[in-house]
Design a protein around this motif. Structure first.
Motif, PDB file in Angstrom:
ATOM      1  N   GLY A  13       0.822  -1.193   0.000  1.00  0.00           N
ATOM      2  CA  GLY A  13       0.000   0.000   0.000  1.00  0.00           C
ATOM      3  C   GLY A  13       0.857   1.244   0.000  1.00  0.00           C
ATOM      4  O   GLY A  13       2.093   1.181  -0.085  1.00  0.00           O
ATOM      5  N   PRO A  14       0.234   2.429   0.094  1.00  0.00           N
ATOM      6  CA  PRO A  14       1.010   3.679   0.094  1.00  0.00           C
ATOM      7  C   PRO A  14       2.019   3.736   1.241  1.00  0.00           C
ATOM      8  O   PRO A  14       3.155   4.177   1.047  1.00  0.00           O
ATOM      9  N   ARG A  15       1.624   3.289   2.445  1.00  0.00           N
ATOM     10  CA  ARG A  15       2.541   3.335   3.583  1.00  0.00           C
ATOM     11  C   ARG A  15       3.717   2.373   3.376  1.00  0.00           C
ATOM     12  O   ARG A  15       4.871   2.692   3.667  1.00  0.00           O
ATOM     13  N   GLY A  16       3.448   1.181   2.856  1.00  0.00           N
ATOM     14  CA  GLY A  16       4.515   0.223   2.598  1.00  0.00           C
ATOM     15  C   GLY A  16       5.483   0.723   1.547  1.00  0.00           C
ATOM     16  O   GLY A  16       6.699   0.530   1.676  1.00  0.00           O
ATOM     17  N   ARG A  17       4.966   1.355   0.496  1.00  0.00           N
ATOM     18  CA  ARG A  17       5.850   1.884  -0.538  1.00  0.00           C
ATOM     19  C   ARG A  17       6.712   3.016   0.007  1.00  0.00           C
ATOM     20  O   ARG A  17       7.884   3.139  -0.354  1.00  0.00           O
ATOM     21  N   LEU A  19       7.730   3.339   3.171  1.00  0.00           N
ATOM     22  CA  LEU A  19       8.750   2.728   4.023  1.00  0.00           C
ATOM     23  C   LEU A  19       9.860   2.089   3.191  1.00  0.00           C
ATOM     24  O   LEU A  19      11.049   2.188   3.518  1.00  0.00           O
ATOM     25  N   THR A  20       9.475   1.406   2.108  1.00  0.00           N
ATOM     26  CA  THR A  20      10.481   0.800   1.238  1.00  0.00           C
ATOM     27  C   THR A  20      11.391   1.850   0.634  1.00  0.00           C
ATOM     28  O   THR A  20      12.619   1.673   0.570  1.00  0.00           O
ATOM     29  N   LEU A  21      10.802   2.963   0.180  1.00  0.00           N
ATOM     30  CA  LEU A  21      11.608   4.038  -0.391  1.00  0.00           C
ATOM     31  C   LEU A  21      12.549   4.636   0.650  1.00  0.00           C
ATOM     32  O   LEU A  21      13.722   4.901   0.357  1.00  0.00           O
ATOM     33  N   ILE A  22      12.058   4.807   1.878  1.00  0.00           N
ATOM     34  CA  ILE A  22      12.905   5.369   2.942  1.00  0.00           C
ATOM     35  C   ILE A  22      14.075   4.440   3.241  1.00  0.00           C
ATOM     36  O   ILE A  22      15.228   4.878   3.359  1.00  0.00           O
ATOM     37  N   PHE A  23      13.798   3.134   3.364  1.00  0.00           N
ATOM     38  CA  PHE A  23      14.865   2.174   3.648  1.00  0.00           C
ATOM     39  C   PHE A  23      15.891   2.136   2.516  1.00  0.00           C
ATOM     40  O   PHE A  23      17.103   2.033   2.764  1.00  0.00           O
ATOM     41  N   ASN A  24      15.425   2.235   1.283  1.00  0.00           N
ATOM     42  CA  ASN A  24      16.361   2.241   0.158  1.00  0.00           C
ATOM     43  C   ASN A  24      17.246   3.479   0.174  1.00  0.00           C
ATOM     44  O   ASN A  24      18.464   3.398  -0.064  1.00  0.00           O
TER      45      ASN A  24
END
Length: 290
Positions: A13-17, A19-24
């Motif tokens: 979802g938007p929140r998961g995407r 978080l993934t972008l932040i971790f990357n």
């Protein structure tokens, strides 16, 4: 492809995407900081100056050290690949034999060589063959490296053969026996060719392991790429010389790994048929007459 991934994994979802972008982004930033710190430390110690690197680009370095070492590495790797495949096919088929004695002997041999470290086998063959004086001393390190790589990686390939055949549908062997083929003929004609195609990417990955493990020959004075870089660095600068050897290993292994990935994708497209979807006629609709 997206439909298949959605079956295996829930779509983010938007929140998961986010978080993934932040971790990357954080991961890339940390990697950049580590690289910057490493380069700054090397620069402070004078390891990035041209005087430290100039010997790497001379004809003497490549003609007398890097190229001979690379040729020795590739020679040992190619010979070990051929002998490992032969060993793996022989003992892999032996583990699938209907005879219990043959199957048991092959199982013991394969499991034994899989458990013994490669370096230990190289040292053992180097000392044992040298004690028996079977080959000239100049050929002894090469033979010890090839034997160690052959027995270890051949046992791994034998296990790949066994597992690859066991993963095939049992109906194929039953159909072969039903038409009058023997167990050995079913294994050689029907099962083994399919297992080889399925395990070919895994075998190519094992070839990468063989190439990297040739560097262990430095312990028994085999003049491979790492040993050549070490001897060159002892007279000039060790860090720069070993970095060039590391880059050569990385490039060769990257090419082999890319070939394995390409072959895996190619075989998956060749072995999986494409179904042409056509619209079904409506119920009760009249058929078209040509």
């Amino acid at each position: 492809m997206k439909a298949n991934l959605n079956v295996l994994f829930d779509a983010q979802g938007p929140r998961g995407r986010r978080l993934t972008l932040i971790f990357n982004v954080v991961g890339l930033a940390l990697a950049a900081v580590v690289v910057w710190w490493l380069l700054a430390t090397l620069a402070d110690r004078g390891q990035l100056s041209w005087e430290r690197w100039s010997f790497v680009f001379t004809a003497n370095a490549w003609e007398n050290f890097y190229l001979p070492g690379l040729m020795s590495t590739l020679k040992a790797a190619l010979v070990s690949i051929v002998t490992s495949v032969a060993f793996g096919l022989l003992f892999g088929m032996g583990r699938l034999a209907p005879n219990a004695l043959v199957r048991g002997v092959c199982t013991v041999v394969v499991e034994f060589f899989r458990a013994v470290p490669v370096l230990l086998m190289m040292i053992f063959f180097w000392l044992w063959i040298g004690f028996l004086d079977l080959v000239p001393p100049s050929d002894l390190p090469f033979l010890a490296v090839v034997l160690g790589l052959t027995f270890y990686n051949g046992s791994v390939i034998a296990e790949l053969v066994r597992s690859g055949v066991h993963q095939l549908p049992k109906g194929q062997s039953e159909a072969g026996l039903a038409v009058g083929l023997s167990h050995g003929q079913v294994l050689r004609i029907i099962q083994l060719p399919q297992a080889l195609v399925a395990m070919l990417p895994s075998m190519l990955s094992q070839f990468v392991v063989i190439l990297k493990d040739t560097a262990l020959g430095i312990i028994i004075t085999y003049p491979e790429l790492l040993d050549s870089a070490r001897r060159l660095g002892a007279a000039n600068s060790m860090l720069q010389s070993l970095l060039v050897a590391a880059v050569a290993f990385i490039v060769i292994n990257f090419v082999l790994t890319s070939a394995a990935n390409w072959l895996s994708g190619y075989l998956s497209t060749r072995t999986s048929g494409r179904t042409k979807i056509t619209a079904a006629p409506a119920v009760g609709a009249p058929e078209k007459v040509a």
